[in-house]
Design a protein around this motif. Structure first.
Motif, PDB file in Angstrom:
ATOM      1  N   PRO A  80     -12.346  43.320 -61.099  1.00 23.26           N
ATOM      2  CA  PRO A  80     -10.966  43.223 -61.619  1.00 23.26           C
ATOM      3  C   PRO A  80     -10.914  43.049 -63.137  1.00 23.26           C
ATOM      4  O   PRO A  80      -9.868  43.259 -63.746  1.00 23.26           O
ATOM      5  CB  PRO A  80     -10.402  41.989 -60.896  1.00 23.26           C
ATOM      6  N   ASN A  81     -12.048  42.651 -63.736  1.00 20.69           N
ATOM      7  CA  ASN A  81     -12.129  42.561 -65.201  1.00 20.69           C
ATOM      8  C   ASN A  81     -13.321  43.385 -65.674  1.00 20.69           C
ATOM      9  O   ASN A  81     -14.340  42.856 -66.091  1.00 20.69           O
ATOM     10  CB  ASN A  81     -12.291  41.107 -65.636  1.00 20.69           C
ATOM     11  N   ASP A 100      -8.942  46.840 -64.799  1.00 16.67           N
ATOM     12  CA  ASP A 100      -9.101  46.468 -63.400  1.00 16.67           C
ATOM     13  C   ASP A 100      -9.691  47.656 -62.653  1.00 16.67           C
ATOM     14  O   ASP A 100      -9.070  48.710 -62.563  1.00 16.67           O
ATOM     15  CB  ASP A 100      -7.735  46.086 -62.799  1.00 16.67           C
ATOM     16  N   ALA A 101     -10.910  47.486 -62.165  1.00 16.80           N
ATOM     17  CA  ALA A 101     -11.574  48.566 -61.418  1.00 16.80           C
ATOM     18  C   ALA A 101     -11.875  48.093 -60.002  1.00 16.80           C
ATOM     19  O   ALA A 101     -12.879  48.476 -59.399  1.00 16.80           O
ATOM     20  CB  ALA A 101     -12.852  48.970 -62.140  1.00 16.80           C
ATOM     21  N   SER A 102     -10.998  47.250 -59.450  1.00 18.20           N
ATOM     22  CA  SER A 102     -11.303  46.641 -58.153  1.00 18.20           C
ATOM     23  C   SER A 102     -11.419  47.679 -57.045  1.00 18.20           C
ATOM     24  O   SER A 102     -10.799  48.740 -57.085  1.00 18.20           O
ATOM     25  CB  SER A 102     -10.274  45.570 -57.806  1.00 18.20           C
TER      26      SER A 102
END
Lengths: 153, 134
Positions: A60-61, A66-68
């Motif tokens: 998320p960071n 945000d690449a969750s």
């Protein structure tokens, strides 16, 4: 008789290896698909396992975004990266040698090996050319970067 | 049967604000579902303002959707490391917004990057209505 033994052995080996191999293939495909949605799917062998674990633990960071991912996908990608990491099976490639074990490098571009290889000339080239955008855009100069070919400079 | 017809009528009514020009059953369903969740008429104009506007609360490197996607939806954008992003306009990238999981995944990530929160159904629906009209 020998032939039969060979066939039986091969079949047994096939059964032993088919599972992990298939899983690895799936992991590779998923890693390529997800990572390369935004950037080159950097080869796992550039960073040690501890780096991949740290990176995958905080999607998320992810370097300012945000690449969750769903947890199953996240875990599968982490496993693939860990299996191919720079320090896999006790290896110690030259880009890891200056890195202390208690340091967790988060960017390939921060490794002293990387900055030495690229130097100020490349840094300036990146800064001047908006089409390159970032030092993380390997393929802007290394045309074979996606296939792991970086010796074309 | 009557229920289904009513549902379709309601959905159509909710969509009147910005009826998709480039129809695709999967995309139409995504937008219809958002319209229903929003409970209001979706607006392409509102979608454009939201998409191209500057927001706070998100990550410092991405204050707007347009940071990466630009303001010209018919042109490609670029990720922060310089990788091209296919144009968002449905008329240019025909398969845009036809996979509900993909749509949900990228709204979740990118709204969090830009706004520091998830986007509401109205915001999502407005954006898709706008991008589907281009």
């Amino acid at each position: 008789m020998k032939t039969i033994t060979t066939i039986v052995t091969s079949a047994a080996l096939g059964l032993i290896f088919a599972g992990p191999l298939a899983a690895q293939k799936a992991g590779e495909a998923l890693t390529k698909e997800e990572c390369s949605a935004c950037h080159l799917a950097y080869q796992a062998y550039f960073l040690p396992k501890r780096s991949w674990q740290a990176i995958m633990a905080d999607l998320p960071n992810h370097f300012g975004e945000d690449a969750s991912l769903p947890d199953a996908d996240r875990a599968e990608i982490e496993a693939f990266l860990a299996a191919g990491a720079a320090d896999r099976q006790g290896r110690n490639p030259r880009w890891l040698q200056a890195i202390s074990q208690d340091v967790v490098p988060m960017r390939i571009s921060e490794l002293s090996w990387f900055t030495h290889e690229h130097g100020n000339r490349v840094k300036n080239r990146v800064a001047k050319d908006p089409a390159i955008g970032s030092i993380s855009n390997c393929a802007a100069c290394h045309k074979g970067a996606e296939r792991g070919h970086y010796d074309d400079d | 049967m009557i229920k289904t017809a009513l549902l379709i009528l309601t959905t159509s009514a909710l969509l009147v604000g910005g009826q998709a020009v480039h129809a695709d059953p999967a995309r139409d369903k995504i937008i219809a579902d958002l319209a229903r969740a929003a409970g209001t008429t979706l607006s392409a104009q509102r979608g454009q303002a939201f998409f191209t506007g500057t927001h706070s609360g998100g990550k410092p490197d991405s204050p707007s959707c347009s940071t990466c996607h630009t303001k010209d939806m018919r042109k490609p954008g670029a990720t922060r490391v310089g990788k091209p992003i296919d144009p968002m306009a449905v008329s240019v990238t025909r398969d845009r917004f036809t996979d509900p999981e993909k749509v949900a995944k990228w709204f979740k990530r990118n709204c969090n990057s830009v706004l520091g929160r998830e986007c509401t159904a109205t915001e999502q629906g407005d954006i898709l209505t706008w991008l589907s009209s281009l």
